[in-house]
Design an enzyme around this catalytic site. Structure first.
Site, PDB file in Angstrom:
ATOM      1  N   GLY A   1       0.846  -1.360  -0.077  1.00  0.00           N
ATOM      2  CA  GLY A   1       0.094  -0.045   0.008  1.00  0.00           C
ATOM      3  C   GLY A   1       0.870   1.426  -0.076  1.00  0.00           C
ATOM      4  O   GLY A   1       0.271   2.212  -0.474  1.00  0.00           O
TER       5      GLY A   1
ATOM      6  N   GLU B   1       6.794   0.720  -3.403  1.00  0.00           N
ATOM      7  CA  GLU B   1       7.447  -0.928  -4.117  1.00  0.00           C
ATOM      8  C   GLU B   1       8.785  -0.796  -3.116  1.00  0.00           C
ATOM      9  O   GLU B   1       9.277   0.247  -2.709  1.00  0.00           O
ATOM     10  CB  GLU B   1       7.807  -0.577  -5.375  1.00  0.00           C
TER      11      GLU B   1
ATOM     12  N   ASP C   1       1.989   1.079  13.223  1.00  0.00           N
ATOM     13  CA  ASP C   1       1.257   0.035  12.216  1.00  0.00           C
ATOM     14  C   ASP C   1       2.067  -1.274  12.677  1.00  0.00           C
ATOM     15  O   ASP C   1       2.499  -1.979  11.418  1.00  0.00           O
ATOM     16  CB  ASP C   1       1.371   0.481  10.796  1.00  0.00           C
TER      17      ASP C   1
END
Length: 737
Positions: free
Chosen positions: A21, A24, A141
């Site tokens: 998300g 890369e 996260d």
């Protein structure tokens, strides 16, 4: 950017190894240093955004990347470089060879990992989180895909700080139609789901979800519907992981459930506390070893386990005559960082070596660590006296076991000084900090950060004692050392400059104080961000200096900006936000805008009462400001009633002779005078003067000002001869002072 294959003329992209998300990830070669690296190319900002907005976000990216790049811990992925190429932001990181926890679970067919491996991962992640949280950085996260296990068993957290970058740049945390932030639902804390304030305890909740999954094979709320997962996190108690897996140790079951508490206050206090609980949950020296894997997932033989305190150390050159037969295996140390034996970077050749001390039992050192941290917890609760007692006990035992100059002994001594300075015993604190600074200089060196921290606290305490010139000298010396060893923009250097600016104001050098505070505020905004709490503290000091210089218009503007920024960063009810609003009211009053000030104070009184209660000192301070502005508007009956009420509460809560009580009592006298009740006013003015003389001394400026009030009141009563006698006495005391 991928088509060019070369970034910044230096990083050659070789192979795409991941896509998600946030962009890369490429395997790359650093052609300047000849090493393999990973390059993460973040998604473009988007052409639809305004150019000015994009500039702000790019600057925020650079700032956050610098902060993330400053993290240096074996459990955190190292960021080597960052920049922008053809509109795409990129980060250059160390290339890790291993598998993340999601891949480990997939390779294990989603069966739970062995208990020793779960414990080892938990301990290493807890240590890495503790380090990063102590730097003021929250991951936001944490999930299995962001935790990598290398072939040698090292566990590393990936994307530390990058999740925050993603949030700031705007391509993570998508919102659902109901406004719920959609990060990674299976690992989000209830406060993230509710959009509330997020701190280090949110990472602990996410870690609890990760440990639940690797211990049981599934996350705590394993549902297909994202909304149902979020509701589970918010409202549903998780099943104990031991109910899925009977062989799970009871203490680990308890730890995971504590991490998954719905409110942050119910979770472990911090990651250090978590690490101690994990270490204490198994007998020292009897823990089975986790199974290690190659990058391909094959088990590898493991070297003998070293003590936990050796983690993060590099191996030096081996002595030529060393005999391996003399080395003995050392059991794991549950004290998690206390070694008992220690070395310094420099041997003092002018002093005889200290006598050898037997290495204390690890269990005893661990217990002392727990007591030390309990003292820190008491201090965080404002229980300074209790914290001081704990630290004194720990310091005495550490000195006996480890020696007076051991870093852990000095750490306890440092905390003793801190509690003394916070309980009004500045002279005792000065002696304690001086002792710590001298000990650290002997063992660590004059320019070691810990030595400089102790020196800086001596300067702070000198300021408490009114010895501002001596404080200035110490601050200046510490600042020079910090700038030389850490750099001008290091947060510790800027903190010292902030303190020096504050002290300059106390020396009466107002222009110098303002100039330095302004420079520090700009530097902190550049390094930490314009809304960082430290930046706002310095901007608050800028506003104060402006007020002292009589520039109330600029002071008002700055206080308002600080209040707005603190509302955004800390919340409307945070004490620092409310303090800035109080100063806005002061500035409005100084500018003659008492109607606006009155409305502000009414609102502030309501908010303080709701947050802190009606008898809290800050609530009463806001009420005092309200009463003062009622008087400025000529509403003296209301002003007198407010002053009397506040004075009565302060006397009950703070004491009869407390400075705030005396300020309110004087305001009562002012109101009586304006209403023409001079005889009553004289009685109150005398009470204030006598109390100040008793507490502060007859020649203290506040006591002299009160005698001046008494003399003016006597003049109003036509008793000029008595007034002249008081004026003469005050003048003599001023000359003597």
């Amino acid at each position: 950017m991928g088509d060019t294959r070369l970034i910044h003329g230096r990083y050659r992209l070789l192979e795409l190894i991941g896509r998600g998300g946030m962009g890369e990830v490429w395997r790359a070669h650093d052609e300047s240093l000849g090493r393999r690296v990973a390059v993460k190319c973040l998604k473009p900002l988007g052409m639809q955004r305004e150019e000015t907005r994009s500039g702000v976000l790019r600057e925020r990216f650079r700032r956050e990347a610098r902060v993330a790049a400053a993290l240096q811990h074996r459990g955190v992925t190292v960021i080597h470089d960052f920049g922008e190429e053809d509109g795409v932001l990129y980060l250059v990181m160390e290339l890790l060879e291993g598998r993340n926890l999601s891949q480990l679970l997939e390779g294990n067919k989603h069966h739970p990992l062995p208990v020793p491996e779960v414990l080892d991962i938990a301990e290493q992640v807890a240590a890495a989180l503790a380090y990063c949280h102590e730097q003021g950085i929250v991951h936001r996260d944490l999930k299995p895909a962001n935790i990598m296990r290398l072939a040698d068993g090292t566990v590393k957290i990936c994307d530390f700080g990058i999740a925050r970058l993603g949030h700031d740049i705007g391509f993570t945390a998508r919102l659902t139609g109901t406004g719920i932030a959609m990060g990674t639902p299976h690992y989000m804390s209830p406060e993230q789901i509710g959009g509330g304030p997020v701190d280090h305890r949110s990472d602990l909740y996410s870690l609890g979800c990760v440990l639940y999954e690797i211990a049981t094979g599934a996350p705590p709320f394993d549902l297909d519907d994202a909304w149902a997962v979020l509701v589970g996190h918010r409202d549903t108690p998780p099943r104990p992981p031991g109910s899925h897996r009977p062989d799970l140790p009871e203490f680990l079951d308890r730890v995971v459930l504590d991490l998954l508490a719905k409110t942050p206050e119910e979770r472990p206090a911090d990651a250090r506390d978590l690490a101690r609980r994990l270490a204490a949950g198994h007998p020292a020296g009897h823990r089975p070893e986790p199974v290690l894997h190659t990058a391909a997932g094959q088990p590898v033989p493991r070297a003998p386990r070293l003590p936990s305190w050796t983690r993060g150390m590099t191996t030096g050159h081996k002595a030529a005559a060393a005999s391996t037969s003399t080395l003995k295996a050392t059991p794991p140390d549950p004290s998690a960082g206390l070694t008992g034996a220690w070395t310094t970077s420099e041997v003092r050749r002018d002093r005889p070596p200290a006598p050898e001390r037997p290495t204390p039992p690890p269990e005893l050192l661990g217990a002392l660590t727990g007591r030390h941290n309990a003292g820190l917890g008491l201090a965080r609760l404002g229980r300074w006296e209790d914290a001081g007692e704990v630290h004194r006990g720990v310091a005495a035992e550490r000195e006996h076991l480890l020696g007076p100059d051991h870093p852990d002994t000095l750490a306890s001594r440092f905390e003793i000084g801190f509690t003394l300075s916070r309980t009004g015993r500045a002279a005792d604190a000065l002696r304690e900090f001086g002792r710590v600074a001298d000990g650290r200089e002997r063992t660590m060196g004059a320019d070691h950060p810990e030595t400089l921290a102790a020196r800086q606290e001596t300067a702070y305490v000198l300021g408490q004692l009114g010895r501002h010139f001596e404080a200035h000298q110490v601050y200046s010396a510490v600042l020079a050392a910090r700038a030389r060893t850490m750099g001008a923009d290091h947060p510790d250097t800027l903190r010292c400059r902030h303190n020096l600016a504050f002290n300059l104001g106390r020396l009466g050098r107002l222009e110098d104080s303002y100039r330095m505070a302004h420079e520090v505020a700009e530097a902190r905004a550049r390094v930490l961000g314009p809304d960082h709490p430290d930046t706002l503290v310095t901007r608050y000091e800028v506003a104060y200096a402006l007020g002292q210089l009589g520039n109330w218009t600029e002071a008002l503007r700055t206080y308002r900006e600080v209040a707005a920024a603190r509302t955004r960063a800390l919340g409307a009810d945070h004490p620092d936000t409310l303090a800035a609003r109080y100063e806005v009211g002061i500035s409005l009053g100084r500018l003659g805008r008492s109607t606006e000030a009155l409305e502000l104070y009414r609102s502030l009184v309501d908010d303080r009462t709701r947050v802190h209660g009606p008898n809290h000192p800050e609530t009463l301070r806001a009420r005092h400001g309200l009463g003062v502005n009622l008087g400025r508007l000529g509403r003296w009956e209301e002003a007198l009633a407010e002053a009397r009420d506040v004075c009565a509460i302060r006397e009950r809560v703070l004491g009869h002779d407390h400075p705030d009580t005396l300020v309110s009592r004087r305001e009562v006298a002012v109101g009586l005078g304006w209403l023409g009740r001079w005889a009553d006013a004289l009685t109150v003015y005398r009470q204030v003067a006598e109390a100040r003389e008793r507490v502060l001394g007859a020649d203290h400026p506040d006591a002299l000002a009160s005698r001046g009030d008494e003399a003016q009141c006597l003049e109003q009563l036509g008793r000029g001869r008595e007034a002249v006698e008081i004026y003469r006495r005050v003048a003599a005391l001023r000359r003597r002072a």
